[in-house]
Structure formats: C-alpha cells, structure tokens
Design a protein around this motif. Structure first.
Motif, mmCIF file in Angstrom:
data_model
loop_
_atom_site.group_PDB
_atom_site.id
_atom_site.type_symbol
_atom_site.label_atom_id
_atom_site.label_comp_id
_atom_site.label_asym_id
_atom_site.label_seq_id
_atom_site.Cartn_x
_atom_site.Cartn_y
_atom_site.Cartn_z
ATOM 1 N N SER A 278 0.719 -1.258 -0.002
ATOM 2 C CA SER A 278 -0.160 -0.141 -0.120
ATOM 3 C C SER A 278 0.831 1.149 0.025
ATOM 4 N N ASP A 279 0.395 2.372 -0.345
ATOM 5 C CA ASP A 279 1.048 3.539 -0.468
ATOM 6 C C ASP A 279 0.788 4.494 0.662
ATOM 7 N N VAL A 280 -0.788 4.614 0.949
ATOM 8 C CA VAL A 280 -1.189 5.513 1.697
ATOM 9 C C VAL A 280 -2.156 5.049 2.802
ATOM 10 N N PHE A 281 -2.054 5.166 3.801
ATOM 11 C CA PHE A 281 -2.723 4.835 5.012
ATOM 12 C C PHE A 281 -3.802 5.752 5.424
ATOM 13 N N VAL A 305 1.009 8.075 6.154
ATOM 14 C CA VAL A 305 -0.404 8.042 6.988
ATOM 15 C C VAL A 305 -0.801 9.246 6.899
ATOM 16 N N ILE A 306 -2.208 9.536 6.680
ATOM 17 C CA ILE A 306 -2.925 10.730 6.857
ATOM 18 C C ILE A 306 -3.876 10.417 7.982
ATOM 19 N N VAL A 307 -3.720 11.327 9.116
ATOM 20 C CA VAL A 307 -4.346 11.131 10.222
ATOM 21 C C VAL A 307 -4.826 12.236 11.131
ATOM 22 N N THR A 308 -5.641 12.365 12.057
ATOM 23 C CA THR A 308 -6.181 13.430 12.412
ATOM 24 C C THR A 308 -5.347 13.898 13.565
ATOM 25 N N ASP A 309 -5.096 15.263 13.721
ATOM 26 C CA ASP A 309 -4.494 15.772 14.798
ATOM 27 C C ASP A 309 -5.317 15.579 16.149
ATOM 28 N N VAL A 310 -5.383 14.442 16.703
ATOM 29 C CA VAL A 310 -6.047 14.290 18.139
ATOM 30 C C VAL A 310 -5.199 13.656 19.019
ATOM 31 N N ALA A 311 -5.128 13.609 20.364
ATOM 32 C CA ALA A 311 -4.613 13.125 21.341
ATOM 33 C C ALA A 311 -3.225 13.094 21.090
#
Length: 379
Positions: A278-281, A305-311
């Motif tokens: 895979s290329d992008v999580f 990885v594309i992730v939300t800025d939480v915790a």
C-alpha cells in the motif's frame, strides 16, 4: 455478547513460585484472536505477553468487533465480571493488575468495577494503562463518570499514558500522580523476509482497523465525492471488522466507478503484506484515539499516513515529514490531501522512509517491553 475468558501463560509449572526478578500479572484486554477483535489494545497486550519475561493471566474484557455494545444485554453481561474477577483472584496467584482502559463510558463503568474488586477487596497493586477514549481529552460532565475516574486515577499505584501531552492533560485534571509516558510500540519481526515494496500503476490507499464511526470511516466515504474524476487513478483497500461494516460499504457503493475491495481481517505476515503493498494509510479519526497501533504499523511498513491531529498522534507525526496531519476529521480536508497526493505534490518515498525510521528509532517493541518490565519490577 460480551465474552470473558481467563487464560494463563503457563511457563513455570502452574502456581509454582516465580523468581524474584519476575512478577505474576493479571492483564486485561479484548480478545487476542484477530478474527474476533482488531483492537490495538489487543495487539499490544499480545506482544507484552509474548515478549515480557513476566508471567501473565489474561482476563478478556470486551465485545467482539461485530457486537453492538450499547444495549441492555451488554449492560447485563457486565455483571459476570464480578464472578470472573473473584474466581481469578481466589484461584490464580498474581501480584499486579495491569488494567487496560479506554476512556469511554461503558468501559469506564466496567473497568472501575474490576478496579474496586482487585484493589479495594483484595488489596492488589494496579497499573492503569490508558488507551484513548473520549474522556481522555474531554472532562466528564456526568457526576458518576467523573467520580469513577477520579477514584481509579488517584488510587492506582501507577498510570501509563501514551505521551507527555496526555500526562500534562491528566496531571492538570487529577494532580501530580505516578504517571509514566510509554508511547505504543509494534513488533515488526513478521516483516522479515517480505519482498521489496511492490510498485503499482495506481495509487493504493488503505484503511485497516476497527470499522467504527470514531475512526473516520464516513469521513473517508464522504471525501470521495470530491475525487470522482480521479477514480481511475487510485484504489481503496479495506481491512478490518466492525458492526458498521455493511453501512459503510453501502456508502462506498454510492460512488460509481470507485475501485475498492474489502478483504476482511488479516494478521501476522498477511497484515504486513497488505501494508507493504500500500502507499497511503487513511485514519481520519473523529475522536477517542490514543496512539493507534495500526498507524504505527503502517509507518513501520513505509506507508504515508494521513491522520487527524487528536490526542497523542501529534507526538509521533511531524506534519509533511513522517506523515500528514488533518486539523480535524473533515471530508474536504481529507479529499484535498488525497488529491494533492494523486497529483504528485508529495514525495511519498521521502515521507514513508522517514516514518519507517521513526518507528525503528522510537517505537520498537524491545525498548517498550524493557521499560514496562522495569515498571513491573519496581512495584
């Protein structure tokens, strides 16, 4: 239906004495069977049991991924926790309770009951290990939940959190307690022998984890309305389980021309193969995250990885260096980042290599187990 299962890691002849440099530990988590549960807590607990020098009794607390939790049957089944804890404490010798807690209302109520039995009734030492949840970054408005949280935090011998950020938040709320910041870690040994990352003519997005609203699954499906002109340039592969699976798949089906495949649950080498190819999580979480194991595994495999800025996520992700941060779980934001990636505006190899190196340097399981064993031994 919630299932409770007691399992003993019997490496030393049942209840025979354990050497002075080791401890007997009751450790809790959902099922360790990946076919029943894809929880990051379960993955971490499995690694702790496998790699720690200590001896464990595993107490299974929690529902299968496909089970709806918020109903009367679920609430009634929690009463069986009482008998299981009493049985374990009377008939299984252990020194310490390692209580893994997600700070959501149902688990707070259940795990507080466990805490009060082992601590108040039997005087056991307790390590609270916090794994995200809505009430990690948000104060409880309910008097009952606020009371339970204050009690278990102030009475525990040690509290493990996932970052210094979480430690600061909880110290402000509960005072200067015995906090220990241990970022999550992963075992990458199953990656040994994997072939070089396969090159594809299409960009490969991947979602892997619990299929639940809090993970941003509908943020993903809603973002696709902005990307329809690129449907011939990428694929979406889905791994995991959850009772919202059918509803989410139905939302994906509304996007005609989208190329996606649902593969179910994978573990071990199959999991690493999926990430390696895979290329992008994608993990645009709404809330309740701590430090997602799936995110760390994707980074270890060299995915962007594309992730939300939480915790605690931002304590690991350096935006545009070893991952990409969203300020919120927004379909528009996610679509913009995905479009920029499709158009080649990011150097995926650079970010993926930085992610892999970060995990190797900071989030390896041997280092993590060493710190945890030291904490066990000091209690």
């Amino acid at each position: 239906m919630t299932r409770l299962l007691l399992r003993y890691k019997n490496f030393n002849g049942g209840n025979q004495p354990v050497p002075m440099d080791k401890r007997r530990i009751l450790i809790t988590s959902p099922s360790l069977n990946v076919a029943e549960n894809v929880s990051g807590i379960s993955s971490l607990v499995a690694d702790i049991i496998n790699f720690s020098k200590n001896k464990f009794v595993h107490l299974q607390l929690g529902s299968k991924d496909k089970t709806k939790q918020k109903n009367l049957r679920w609430a009634f089944n929690q009463l069986s926790v009482l008998s299981h804890i009493l049985y374990t404490t009377v008939f299984k010798r252990y020194d310490i309770v390692h209580l893994n807690v997600g700070l959501e209302k149902p688990s707070i109520i259940r795990d507080s009951m466990v805490f009060f039995i082992v601590k108040g009734l039997f005087g056991k030492k307790v390590i609270l290990h916090i794994h995200g949840g809505y009430f990690l970054m948000n104060e409880a408005k309910s008097k009952l939940i606020a009371y339970l949280l204050k009690k278990i935090f102030t009475k525990a011998e040690a509290i493990v959190v996932l970052s210094d950020l979480e430690k600061q938040v909880l110290e402000k709320r509960y005072g200067n307690l015995s906090f220990h910041a241990f970022p999550n870690a992963v075992d990458t040994s199953s990656m040994n022998g994997l072939s070089k990352r396969r090159v594809s003519d299409k960009l490969r997005f991947i979602f892997m984890g619990r299929i639940h609203t809090s993970k941003g699954i509908y943020t993903i499906s809603e973002s696709l309305q902005y990307l329809s002109k690129y449907f011939d340039r990428f694929t979406l592969n889905i791994y995991g389980a959850g009772f919202e699976l059918e509803e989410w798949i139905a939302s994906l089906e509304t996007h005609k021309g989208l190329q996606y495949t649902y593969y179910g649950v994978v573990g071990g080498k199959d999991k690493w193969d999926a990430l390696n190819n895979s290329d992008v999580f994608l993990l645009p979480s709404l809330h309740s995250e701590g430090m997602p194991i799936a995110m760390i595994e994707a980074m270890a495999a060299g995915c962007v990885v594309i992730v939300t800025d939480v915790a605690s996520i931002k304590s690991v992700i350096d935006n545009n260096f070893n991952g990409i941060l969203l300020s919120e779980s927004s379909p528009e934001q996610l679509a913009k980042k995905m479009e920029e990636i499709i158009l080649g505006k990011y150097n995926l190899k650079f970010i993926g290599n930085n992610a892999r190196q970060y995990v190797k340097d900071n989030l390896s399981i041997p280092t993590y187990i060493g710190k945890l064993d030291e904490l066990y031994l000091g209690m």
